[in-house]
Enzyme design. Structure first.
Site, PDB file in Angstrom:
ATOM      1  N   ASP A  66      -0.139  14.798  13.891  1.00 35.42           N
ATOM      2  CA  ASP A  66       0.024  14.758  12.431  1.00 35.42           C
ATOM      3  C   ASP A  66      -1.320  14.611  11.733  1.00 35.42           C
ATOM      4  O   ASP A  66      -1.479  13.800  10.818  1.00 35.42           O
ATOM      5  CB  ASP A  66       0.963  13.627  12.016  1.00 35.42           C
TER       6      ASP A  66
ATOM      7  N   LEU B  97       0.807  -1.224   0.000  1.00 30.90           N
ATOM      8  CA  LEU B  97       0.000   0.000   0.000  1.00 30.90           C
ATOM      9  C   LEU B  97       0.837   1.269   0.000  1.00 30.90           C
ATOM     10  O   LEU B  97       0.359   2.327  -0.386  1.00 30.90           O
ATOM     11  CB  LEU B  97      -0.937   0.005   1.211  1.00 30.90           C
ATOM     12  N   GLY B  98       2.093   1.174   0.437  1.00 33.79           N
ATOM     13  CA  GLY B  98       2.924   2.373   0.436  1.00 33.79           C
ATOM     14  C   GLY B  98       3.976   2.347   1.523  1.00 33.79           C
ATOM     15  O   GLY B  98       4.076   1.395   2.295  1.00 33.79           O
TER      16      GLY B  98
ATOM     17  N   LYS C 132       0.948  -2.626   9.233  1.00 32.36           N
ATOM     18  CA  LYS C 132       2.023  -1.637   9.268  1.00 32.36           C
ATOM     19  C   LYS C 132       3.288  -2.335   9.760  1.00 32.36           C
ATOM     20  O   LYS C 132       3.349  -2.802  10.899  1.00 32.36           O
ATOM     21  CB  LYS C 132       1.617  -0.500  10.212  1.00 32.36           C
TER      22      LYS C 132
ATOM     23  N   MET D  51       7.864   7.346   6.588  1.00 29.92           N
ATOM     24  CA  MET D  51       9.145   7.546   7.263  1.00 29.92           C
ATOM     25  C   MET D  51       9.486   6.397   8.203  1.00 29.92           C
ATOM     26  O   MET D  51      10.642   6.027   8.356  1.00 29.92           O
ATOM     27  CB  MET D  51       9.099   8.855   8.055  1.00 29.92           C
TER      28      MET D  51
END
EC number: 2.7.11.1
Length: 477
Positions: free
Chosen positions: A286, A165-166, A188, A169
């Protein structure tokens, strides 16, 4: 004094250098690419050690009445998709601005991976990201500690990797099918080094605190399932939500924004999430459209990516916390900050959702302050006196020092600029957005007032989430 942009670039370069040094250290000691997973018992002990706050009782539910916006009716029980399209949307194509491109270049929640990680077709229908397991032995990580994703690999004896998915950092994110439940989840995978591992444990601890306070999952924070270790990488399992608000904006409101009723629905859910964060004493740090996910029907929103989150007691002064366009003024000035920085970020995000434009597109912290004062007027002397970075942006008489870079001489230019009243305030900007009905005009007036309260320069005067939830903007007309 150097330009903010160069200072920020220098800090980023220093961080990259430190990461490489850490990785080299682990490669030399044999810990950098170990195939041995940390035992689950040890992992739980590490998470418990990271947790610095005692479990709290469940957050009391918000009381609403029939006159409030019907979140539940438009929520998960609805059989129809939310129409987010602005009725005044132009059909003409548009080009994404350079500031938007810059802000999403390395964001795992952008609509597509960065050019460096996009998959390429081999001509045989198989992605080049699919690798032989034999080729991967003892080489599961790249030089920066990111896990090398292998399609169809099994994680923790149950999750089958479906797609990449990507990358951000701190981690790589994949979608994976859980064989035990026949359900797709987002996983993740934290980078493999001690610093990232500890930061990941901190995120796990915060997620567990939030879930303990929201057992019914109604407060609009991404649902966290569990965590495990794989090839020396901490892995966190989340519910799968495929769209984020950046995607929604690009698809339905590029440069013109979304319908005001869609903005109202999303705004209410954002403040529900902020209310939970505040009651748990957590700062997200964030919040932006990229970090707010929505379901397929586009009527349920959840705030995600708590990798930068912290306990409110750990608010270390730093001028580069939060993505720049959504960065509150107290962060830039070095003023004591807490949960109101998230309210500021939500205010910037809501303006962007309704107009399709970034509210404060500064390329440096100095430019950000200038745009803020053009919109909200000057800072109070009382606030400036308590700011650690006052001398970076103001002179001894509290006049703003505008810092630019002369491309011809390659020199920094500085000139004092006096601000008094706003020259480009929220109300005048939103009046430029056309309304199609009298009802929409009234709702827009209420949105203006809510944004003004979210974007107070002084964080002590900024609207708290529990108060924002009772704002007239959310009263059904």
């Amino acid at each position: 004094m150097s330009d903010d942009r160069f200072a920020e670039d220098e800090i980023i370069q220093q961080r990259r250098k430190r990461r490489l040094e850490i990785l080299k250290k682990y490669q030399q000691t044999g810990n950098g690419h170990s195939d041995l997973s940390i035992p689950e018992k040890k992992l739980k002990e590490d998470v418990d050690q990271v947790s610095t706050t005692k479990p709290i009782e469940a957050v009391p539910k918000m009381k609403t009445n029939a006159s409030k916006i019907e979140i539940n009716k438009e929520g998960s029980n609805s059989n129809t998709k939310l129409d987010v399209t602005n009725s005044t949307t132009s059909d003409s194509p548009s080009i994404k601005s350079s500031v938007q491109i810059e802000d999403t270049e390395d964001d795992m929640f952008a609509d597509s991976p960065s050019p460096s990680v996009k998959r390429q077709n081999t001509g045989k229908g198989i992605s080049t990201l699919t690798r032989s397991f034999a080729d991967m032995q003892d080489n599961w990580d790249d030089i920066e500690g990111y896990y090398k994703v292998v399609l169809m690999e099994e994680l923790d004896s149950r999750y089958i990797v479906q797609s990449n998915l990507g990358k951000g950092m701190f981690s790589t994110v994949v979608s994976a099918l859980d064989r035990n439940r026949n359900q797709t989840f987002a996983i993740k995978i934290i980078r493999n080094n001690e610093v990232m591992y500890k930061e990941g444990l901190k995120e796990v601890s915060i997620l567990e605190r939030l879930q303990a306070a929201d057992r019914e999952g109604k407060q609009h924070i991404i649902h966290y399932e569990r965590h495990f270790m794989h090839k020396n990488h901490l892995c966190m399992v989340f519910e799968m939500l495929s769209l984020n608000l950046r995607d929604i904006l690009k698809k339905f409101g590029r440069n013109v924004g979304l319908s005001i009723k869609a903005v109202r629905l999303y705004a209410y859910q954002m403040f529900m999430a902020l209310d939970l964060l505040k009651q748990c004493n957590v700062i997200h740090s964030d919040i932006k459209p990229d970090n707010m996910l929505v379901n397929e029907k586009r009527n349920i929103l959840k705030i995600c990516d708590l990798g930068s989150a912290s306990d409110a007691s750990e608010n270390e002064i730093t001028p580069y916390l939060v993505s720049r366009f959504y960065r509150a003024p107290e962060i830039i000035l070095g003023f004591p900050y807490s949960c109101p920085i998230d309210t500021w970020s939500v205010g910037c995000s809501l303006y962007e959702l309704y107009t399709g434009q970034i509210l404060f597109p500064g390329r440096t912290n100095n430019q950000m302050l200038r745009y803020m004062m053009e919109c909200k007027g000057k800072f109070s002397h009382k606030m400036l006196k308590r700011s650690q970075f006052l001398n970076d942006h103001f002179d001894a008489d509290f006049n703003f020092i505008q810092i630019d870079h002369d491309p011809i001489t390659n020199q920094e230019t500085r000139k004092p600029v006096k601000f008094s009243k706003p020259t480009k305030d929220i109300r005048s900007r939103l009046k430029e957005v056309p309304t199609s009905t009298d009802e929409e005009f009234i709702i827009r007036q209420e949105l203006m007032d809510l944004l003004e309260k979210c974007l107070e320069l002084n964080p002590e005067k900024r609207v708290p989430p529990e108060v924002a939830l009772k704002h007239p903007f959310f009263i059904k007309k």
